[in-house]
Write an enzyme that holds these catalytic residues in place. Structure first.
Site, PDB file in Angstrom:
ATOM      1  N   PRO A 181       0.805  -1.227   0.000  1.00  0.00           N
ATOM      2  CA  PRO A 181       0.000   0.000   0.000  1.00  0.00           C
ATOM      3  C   PRO A 181       0.839   1.278   0.000  1.00  0.00           C
ATOM      4  O   PRO A 181       1.858   1.353   0.689  1.00  0.00           O
ATOM      5  CB  PRO A 181      -0.787  -0.103   1.313  1.00  0.00           C
ATOM      6  CG  PRO A 181       0.079  -0.929   2.206  1.00  0.00           C
ATOM      7  CD  PRO A 181       0.844  -1.872   1.321  1.00  0.00           C
ATOM      8  N   GLY A 182       0.428   2.236  -0.785  1.00  0.00           N
ATOM      9  CA  GLY A 182       1.101   3.540  -0.790  1.00  0.00           C
ATOM     10  C   GLY A 182       0.120   4.621  -0.380  1.00  0.00           C
ATOM     11  O   GLY A 182       0.100   5.092   0.745  1.00  0.00           O
ATOM     12  N   TYR A 210      -3.793  14.152 -13.593  1.00  0.00           N
ATOM     13  CA  TYR A 210      -4.876  13.159 -13.484  1.00  0.00           C
ATOM     14  C   TYR A 210      -6.256  13.816 -13.394  1.00  0.00           C
ATOM     15  O   TYR A 210      -7.235  13.124 -13.113  1.00  0.00           O
ATOM     16  CB  TYR A 210      -4.706  12.296 -12.234  1.00  0.00           C
ATOM     17  CG  TYR A 210      -3.374  11.601 -12.077  1.00  0.00           C
ATOM     18  CD1 TYR A 210      -2.901  10.724 -13.055  1.00  0.00           C
ATOM     19  CD2 TYR A 210      -2.605  11.798 -10.937  1.00  0.00           C
ATOM     20  CE1 TYR A 210      -1.689  10.075 -12.875  1.00  0.00           C
ATOM     21  CE2 TYR A 210      -1.390  11.148 -10.761  1.00  0.00           C
ATOM     22  CZ  TYR A 210      -0.942  10.294 -11.738  1.00  0.00           C
ATOM     23  OH  TYR A 210       0.251   9.650 -11.551  1.00  0.00           O
ATOM     24  N   CYS A 249       3.219  29.125 -16.240  1.00  0.00           N
ATOM     25  CA  CYS A 249       2.759  29.451 -17.591  1.00  0.00           C
ATOM     26  C   CYS A 249       2.236  28.215 -18.318  1.00  0.00           C
ATOM     27  O   CYS A 249       2.838  27.742 -19.292  1.00  0.00           O
ATOM     28  CB  CYS A 249       3.904  30.071 -18.379  1.00  0.00           C
ATOM     29  SG  CYS A 249       4.588  31.470 -17.516  1.00  0.00           S
ATOM     30  N   GLU A 250       1.153  27.662 -17.811  1.00  0.00           N
ATOM     31  CA  GLU A 250       0.495  26.511 -18.428  1.00  0.00           C
ATOM     32  C   GLU A 250      -0.972  26.617 -18.058  1.00  0.00           C
ATOM     33  O   GLU A 250      -1.297  26.857 -16.884  1.00  0.00           O
ATOM     34  CB  GLU A 250       1.000  25.184 -17.815  1.00  0.00           C
ATOM     35  CG  GLU A 250       2.450  24.864 -18.017  1.00  0.00           C
ATOM     36  CD  GLU A 250       2.757  24.188 -19.341  1.00  0.00           C
ATOM     37  OE1 GLU A 250       1.805  23.742 -20.018  1.00  0.00           O
ATOM     38  OE2 GLU A 250       3.943  24.130 -19.693  1.00  0.00           O
ATOM     39  N   TYR A 253       1.867  11.024  -3.398  1.00  0.00           N
ATOM     40  CA  TYR A 253       2.069  11.519  -4.770  1.00  0.00           C
ATOM     41  C   TYR A 253       1.998  13.049  -4.811  1.00  0.00           C
ATOM     42  O   TYR A 253       1.468  13.633  -5.749  1.00  0.00           O
ATOM     43  CB  TYR A 253       1.069  10.851  -5.732  1.00  0.00           C
ATOM     44  CG  TYR A 253       1.137   9.340  -5.644  1.00  0.00           C
ATOM     45  CD1 TYR A 253       2.269   8.668  -6.097  1.00  0.00           C
ATOM     46  CD2 TYR A 253       0.121   8.597  -5.048  1.00  0.00           C
ATOM     47  CE1 TYR A 253       2.372   7.283  -5.970  1.00  0.00           C
ATOM     48  CE2 TYR A 253       0.219   7.216  -4.922  1.00  0.00           C
ATOM     49  CZ  TYR A 253       1.346   6.570  -5.387  1.00  0.00           C
ATOM     50  OH  TYR A 253       1.450   5.215  -5.261  1.00  0.00           O
TER      51      TYR A 253
HETATM   52  C1  LIG Z   1       2.548   2.404  -7.104  1.00  0.00           C
HETATM   53  C2  LIG Z   1       2.629   0.992  -6.713  1.00  0.00           C
HETATM   54  C3  LIG Z   1       2.069   0.561  -5.496  1.00  0.00           C
HETATM   55  C4  LIG Z   1       1.300   1.477  -4.575  1.00  0.00           C
HETATM   56  O1  LIG Z   1       0.066   1.863  -5.121  1.00  0.00           O
HETATM   57  P1  LIG Z   1      -0.980   2.704  -4.262  1.00  0.00           P
HETATM   58  O2  LIG Z   1      -2.118   2.914  -5.201  1.00  0.00           O
HETATM   59  O3  LIG Z   1      -0.321   3.969  -3.878  1.00  0.00           O
HETATM   60  O4  LIG Z   1      -1.343   1.883  -3.072  1.00  0.00           O
HETATM   61  C5  LIG Z   1       2.230  -0.762  -5.146  1.00  0.00           C
HETATM   62  N1  LIG Z   1       2.905  -1.637  -5.947  1.00  0.00           N
HETATM   63  C6  LIG Z   1       3.445  -1.253  -7.113  1.00  0.00           C
HETATM   64  C7  LIG Z   1       4.170  -2.247  -7.940  1.00  0.00           C
HETATM   65  C8  LIG Z   1       3.326   0.068  -7.540  1.00  0.00           C
HETATM   66  O5  LIG Z   1       3.847   0.433  -8.709  1.00  0.00           O
END
Ligand SMILES: *Cc1c(COP(=O)(O)O)cnc(C)c1O
Length: 422
Positions: free
Chosen positions: A279-280, A321, A348-349, A376
């Site tokens: 998880p990120g 996004y 400038c975009e 992110y």
């Molecule tokens: C980016 C990524 C994650 C994390 O994704 P989240 O949507 O931020 O949880 C996990 N595994 C891989 C291989 C990724 O590229």
């Protein structure tokens, strides 16, 4: 849980008024809550309690050393996609033995460094890469643990928002081709097959695609068992979404992983599998916000623009996004007139905006908070338009810590040089 509560109309970061932090460190600035990261991680920990597991925080979501250190102290593992991220993990006190290495283009020097440090596992994304890792491991007299990242081709008709788990994209190996890759891996002397993995996309707000992918992975595990290849772990990737808007209700880690555990427990051939997650966003996003100051309000015939001192170089998600992030005044003032406006930066975009068609009670000099910016955010920042990247601050209870100083102009061109005279 909100780590940035509002008290008497004023935003706090944990126990500290956001205005105080902005006065001390200036704007734009990312403000993080230590507790936010910790609780984000613990939600996974609790969901997997009692089942063998490894939680590998995806470093790319927010790679500040203080963030990695806070998570390492809780015992987190890490999902990395470059040697730079690996070195960050080590510099922050993380353990190499809990690192999984993902990515389609691992370079030889990166593979060597990972082998030298003894990472837990390479998530391989092609046969070419498998052979490369074999060669490097052989030369170093090591055995590399690998998992094959498969592309489960989760149906785009039903889940069109999934962007990394479809046949057509660059990630992973087609699940139908995977058994042959495993067969090859099992023959290689310096490779040990330990698992299977997938990561089907990001910001998923329902469980179904995850469960679809899981079922396909389990079918593959069964096929491999018949070939005599027994997997130790199942890496189901990251991708769990968060509520950027109040009406969104993504599953919690407990809900999602509860269902994964049920699926595995139901079959004696699967109940031994260790669960790895990556998880990120779901750990980092709500643990941070971006604070910016209103430079001026620009009125045209058709439209009002709130021009702020943060821009797409500081925070790119809205531009690339079309991501929606909550934007609110740090100090609410009901006396002010409500303005329907776009919140834009000075770059400038035309794509340089933080929010569109927002109703805000703002005037020049006010502070605004851009919510859910812990993932992110800083990591995607740049120097575009020769702007210095913002400061990063982490609040811990009533303590405020600078965890990355604001970039200086001279930092920007420190590595550039002029042509010789003449
Ligand atoms: C980016 C990524 C994650 C994390 O994704 P989240 O949507 O931020 O949880 C996990 N595994 C891989 C291989 C990724 O590229």
């Amino acid at each position: 849980m909100d780590w940035f509560p509002s008290r008497d109309g004023e935003l706090y970061a944990e126990q500290v008024p956001v205005t105080h932090i902005a006065e001390q460190f200036g704007t734009p600035a990312y403000i993080y809550s230590r507790k936010g990261f910790e609780e984000g991680y613990k939600a996974y920990k609790q969901a997997l309690d009692g089942w063998p597991h490894l939680i590998c925080y995806a470093v790319k979501a927010n790679s500040n050393l203080a963030v990695l250190n806070v998570l390492a102290k809780l015992g987190a593992g890490f999902d990395i996609v470059s040697v730079g991220e690996l070195e960050r993990v080590i510099a922050a006190g993380g353990e190499a033995s809990k690192v999984v290495f993902s990515g389609v283009g691992k370079q030889r020097h990166e593979i060597r460094r990972a082998l030298e440090l003894g990472i837990y596992c390479f998530n391989i994304e092609s046969e070419v890469e498998l052979e490369r890792i074999q060669e490097e491991a052989e030369a170093m007299g090591k055995v590399a643990s690998v998992s094959v990242r498969v592309n489960p081709d989760v149906d785009a008709q039903t889940h069109p928002y999934i962007s990394t788990g479809l046949k057509d994209n660059k990630f992973g190996i087609d699940i139908k081709a995977a058994p042959a890759v495993y067969k090859r891996a099992a023959e290689l002397p310096n490779i040990e097959v330990v698992g299977v993995d997938c990561h089907i996309g990001s910001q998923l707000t329902t469980k179904e695609p995850f469960i679809d992918a899981l079922d396909r992975l389990l079918l593959l595990a069964d096929q491999l068992r018949e070939m005599g290849i027994i997997l130790k772990h199942l890496d189901i990737g990251g991708g769990l979404g968060i509520a950027y808007e109040a009406h969104e209700h993504p599953p919690t880690p407990a809900d999602y992983l509860g269902q994964v555990r049920e699926r595995l427990a139901a079959n004696e051939h699967h109940s031994h599998l260790e669960i790895v997650v990556e998880p990120g966003r779901s750990i980092a996003a709500q643990a941070g916000m971006l604070v910016t100051q209103v430079e001026l309000i620009k009125q045209s015939d058709h439209k009002a623009f709130t021009v702020v001192d943060a821009a797409m170089n500081d925070f790119l998600r809205p531009s690339i996004y079309s991501a929606w992030h909550g934007i609110e005044p740090v100090v609410a003032d009901s006396q002010k007139e409500e303005l329907l406006c776009d919140v834009v930066g000075p770059i400038c975009e035309t794509g340089d905006f933080l929010g569109k068609d927002r109703k805000l009670k703002v005037t020049e000099g006010d502070l605004l908070a851009v919510r859910s910016a812990g993932a992110y955010g800083f990591g995607m920042s740049s120097n575009y338009n020769s702007r210095c990247r913002p400061a990063e601050i982490m609040v811990d209870g009533n303590q405020v810590h600078l965890v990355r100083r604001r970039e200086k102009l001279t930092d920007q061109w420190a590595d550039e040089m002029l042509l010789p005279e003449g």
